[in-house]
Enzyme design. Structure first.
Site, PDB file in Angstrom:
ATOM      1  CE1 TYR A 219      -3.319   2.899   0.782  1.00 57.00           C
ATOM      2  CE2 TYR A 219      -1.952   3.352   2.700  1.00 57.00           C
ATOM      3  CZ  TYR A 219      -2.955   3.717   1.835  1.00 57.00           C
ATOM      4  OH  TYR A 219      -3.604   4.907   2.014  1.00 57.00           O
TER       5      TYR A 219
HETATM    6  O1  LIG Z   1      -2.271   6.885   7.760  1.00 55.52           O
HETATM    7  C1  LIG Z   1      -2.375   6.193   6.751  1.00 55.52           C
HETATM    8  O2  LIG Z   1      -1.827   6.480   5.712  1.00 55.52           O
HETATM    9  C2  LIG Z   1      -3.156   4.922   6.811  1.00 55.52           C
HETATM   10  O3  LIG Z   1      -4.037   4.986   7.932  1.00 55.52           O
HETATM   11  C3  LIG Z   1      -4.766   3.816   8.160  1.00 55.52           C
HETATM   12  O4  LIG Z   1      -3.876   2.727   8.417  1.00 55.52           O
HETATM   13  P1  LIG Z   1      -3.529   2.362   9.919  1.00 55.52           P
HETATM   14  O5  LIG Z   1      -2.846   3.473  10.624  1.00 55.52           O
HETATM   15  O6  LIG Z   1      -2.839   1.051   9.857  1.00 55.52           O
HETATM   16  O7  LIG Z   1      -4.992   2.260  10.569  1.00 55.52           O
HETATM   17  P2  LIG Z   1      -5.782   1.031  11.211  1.00 55.52           P
HETATM   18  O8  LIG Z   1      -5.901  -0.074  10.238  1.00 55.52           O
HETATM   19  O9  LIG Z   1      -7.018   1.598  11.759  1.00 55.52           O
HETATM   20  O10 LIG Z   1      -4.823   0.564  12.392  1.00 55.52           O
HETATM   21  C4  LIG Z   1      -4.556   1.446  13.472  1.00 55.52           C
HETATM   22  C5  LIG Z   1      -3.690   0.747  14.485  1.00 55.52           C
HETATM   23  O11 LIG Z   1      -4.414  -0.349  15.055  1.00 55.52           O
HETATM   24  C6  LIG Z   1      -3.615  -1.517  14.986  1.00 55.52           C
HETATM   25  N1  LIG Z   1      -4.504  -2.681  14.832  1.00 55.52           N
HETATM   26  C7  LIG Z   1      -5.232  -2.846  13.703  1.00 55.52           C
HETATM   27  C8  LIG Z   1      -6.070  -3.913  13.542  1.00 55.52           C
HETATM   28  C9  LIG Z   1      -6.170  -4.856  14.576  1.00 55.52           C
HETATM   29  O12 LIG Z   1      -6.916  -5.854  14.520  1.00 55.52           O
HETATM   30  N2  LIG Z   1      -5.431  -4.660  15.706  1.00 55.52           N
HETATM   31  C10 LIG Z   1      -4.594  -3.603  15.861  1.00 55.52           C
HETATM   32  O13 LIG Z   1      -3.935  -3.463  16.894  1.00 55.52           O
HETATM   33  C11 LIG Z   1      -2.694  -1.329  13.820  1.00 55.52           C
HETATM   34  O14 LIG Z   1      -1.547  -2.115  13.973  1.00 55.52           O
HETATM   35  C12 LIG Z   1      -2.424   0.169  13.916  1.00 55.52           C
HETATM   36  O15 LIG Z   1      -1.370   0.379  14.802  1.00 55.52           O
HETATM   37  C13 LIG Z   1      -5.623   3.503   6.941  1.00 55.52           C
HETATM   38  O16 LIG Z   1      -6.313   2.268   7.156  1.00 55.52           O
HETATM   39  C14 LIG Z   1      -4.794   3.423   5.693  1.00 55.52           C
HETATM   40  O17 LIG Z   1      -5.659   3.263   4.588  1.00 55.52           O
HETATM   41  C15 LIG Z   1      -3.924   4.632   5.534  1.00 55.52           C
HETATM   42  O18 LIG Z   1      -4.708   5.723   5.137  1.00 55.52           O
END
Ligand SMILES: O=C(O)[C@H]1O[C@H](OP(=O)(O)OP(=O)(O)OC[C@H]2O[C@@H](n3ccc(=O)[nH]c3=O)[C@H](O)[C@@H]2O)[C@H](O)[C@@H](O)[C@H]1O
Length: 409
Positions: A219
């Site tokens: 991504y």
């Molecule tokens: O800023 C971005 O550019 C991206 O932001 C977002 O990604 P992320 O920051 O990864 O958000 P998100 O999935 O909500 O996980 C948040 C936290 O929860 C943790 N997480 C997640 C799932 C889970 O089951 N358990 C968990 O601990 C996980 O490890 C993480 O630490 C957008 O989805 C992406 O499209 C993109 O725009």
């Protein structure tokens, strides 16, 4: 001799007639095929026709002095629907665009569409990879700006379906840029990059000038590619380009695949949630950014975008090229985010702490927003407590929660 000449002449003219016949046959076959193609498209396609064109033109109408006309791709998405509404409400012309794919619940996208329709925003149903459709739209309306938010989102899903990222975030972006470069006038383009481009960067807070050549997920790699690709179109064709690096945007009408959203669903259903932890059991942290703050950043980026300089595929001079962080600049750990949800939902989560799988996640994000503050007047004002309270309120209403029971889930 005379007879020989006559025979020869007769056979040449026969051949000539045959050739004519074959040419006519091929031509009529080709025109029949194109008739069938356009006929089939007319009957099966979701776009085209006089009524459709009228809907597009009406939606693009500007209702304020010195207003703009925007094409918003990904308009049925989370950020796209909010930005479209904000622009329409201030009197600009807005035409939405979305493919309503099923990466997450299409009903939520349809509900956002209904909301936009009720504010007279028409959403064209199509794929940004459809070059004919993109060209047609830019031909019908002389858009001043394109807000390009259509993308394959999600960091971890890239391991399941890598090609959808290449298709949307690279193929779709190039198709869109090709259409914009040829348009006359060329629109200015503002598009969604991502905080994920910082990848394994450890200098905090993340500044736009930091290294972005170590993506941790496909991504992130496609978003980083998008930054390189948009730079090329800016350089060669004079397209005005602004890339916005969003930091974990959340809020009402959000994306069900994101942690705060899926955790809310599980907590309410009494199901366990998995909370990832980094090396040495360090909590992961995100610079969670509230949707209204991001919308203000998007609108400011559009309002300060300079015009593209080219037309019809030719550059007219150097054009603006910018990249901004749109974050909240106050990271919160994931367990703290869960704690806030528990408080707002008044339900205890069943928490399972597990080691962060090697699936593209990064341990933390933290935006330096001084550039956006200086150039766009960007100033986020919503902390995670407040933002999640608004999200929870929306969630309970949208899913019809009544005394802990949902009528929609
Ligand atoms: O800023 C971005 O550019 C991206 O932001 C977002 O990604 P992320 O920051 O990864 O958000 P998100 O999935 O909500 O996980 C948040 C936290 O929860 C943790 N997480 C997640 C799932 C889970 O089951 N358990 C968990 O601990 C996980 O490890 C993480 O630490 C957008 O989805 C992406 O499209 C993109 O725009």
């Amino acid at each position: 001799m005379n007879r020989q000449f006559q025979r020869c002449f007769a056979s040449t003219s026969t051949m000539f007639l045959w050739a004519l016949f074959l040419i006519a046959l091929t031509a009529s076959y080709l025109s029949f095929q194109s008739f069938m193609d356009s006929g089939a498209r007319y009957f099966s396609s979701t776009w085209g026709g006089l009524h459709w064109e009228e809907q597009v033109r009406n939606s693009a109408q500007i209702h304020r002095p010195n207003g703009f006309s925007f094409l918003v791709t990904g308009a049925a998405g989370f950020v796209g629907s909010h930005v479209s509404l904000a622009l329409k409400k201030r009197g600009d012309g807005v035409v939405g665009f979305d493919n309503f794919n099923n990466y997450y619940d299409p009903w939520l996208k349809k509900a956002r569409k209904s909301l936009l329709n009720s504010h007279n925003v028409f959403i064209v149903e199509g794929d940004v990879n459809d070059a004919k459709l993109m060209a047609k739209l830019l031909d019908i309306v002389a858009f001043t700006h394109v807000m390009h938010l259509a993308a394959q989102a999600g960091v971890r899903y890239a391991m399941e379906n890598p090609h959808s990222y290449v298709h949307s975030n690279i193929g779709g972006l190039v198709t869109l840029l090709e259409a914009c470069k040829k348009a006359d006038p060329q629109p200015a383009i503002v598009w969604a990059s991502s905080s994920s481009v910082y990848g394994l960067n450890e200098d905090v807070p993340f500044s736009e000038s930091d290294r972005t050549d170590r993506p941790a997920s496909l991504y992130a790699a496609t978003k980083k590619s998008g930054e390189a690709i948009t730079h090329t179109y800016n350089h060669i064709y004079g397209l005005s380009i602004t890339g916005l690096r969003f930091f974990t945007v959340y809020g009402p009408w959000g994306r069900p695949d994101m942690a705060y959203f899926s955790f809310t669903k599980s907590i309410l259903q009494g199901k366990p949630i998995k909370i990832y932890r980094g090396k040495n059991r360090v909590d992961l942290a995100r610079d969670f950014t509230y949707i209204d703050d991001v919308v203000k950043g998007c609108v400011a980026a559009l309002d300060t975008a300079k015009k593209s300089t080219g037309s019809g595929g030719k550059k007219g001079g150097p054009a603006q090229y910018r990249i901004f962080n749109l974050g909240n600049t106050s990271p919160v750990t994931v367990p703290m985010m869960v704690g806030i949800l528990e408080k707002h939902l008044k339900v205890k989560a069943k928490k399972n702490f597990v080691d962060m799988p090697g699936n593209g996640d990064v341990p933390f994000t933290h935006a330096n927003i001084s550039l956006a503050r200086r150039e766009l007047g960007y100033k986020p004002t919503t902390d995670l407590q407040t933002g999640l309270r608004k999200f929870v309120k929306w969630y309970l209403t949208y899913y019809g929660y009544n005394h802990g029971k949902s009528v929609k889930l």
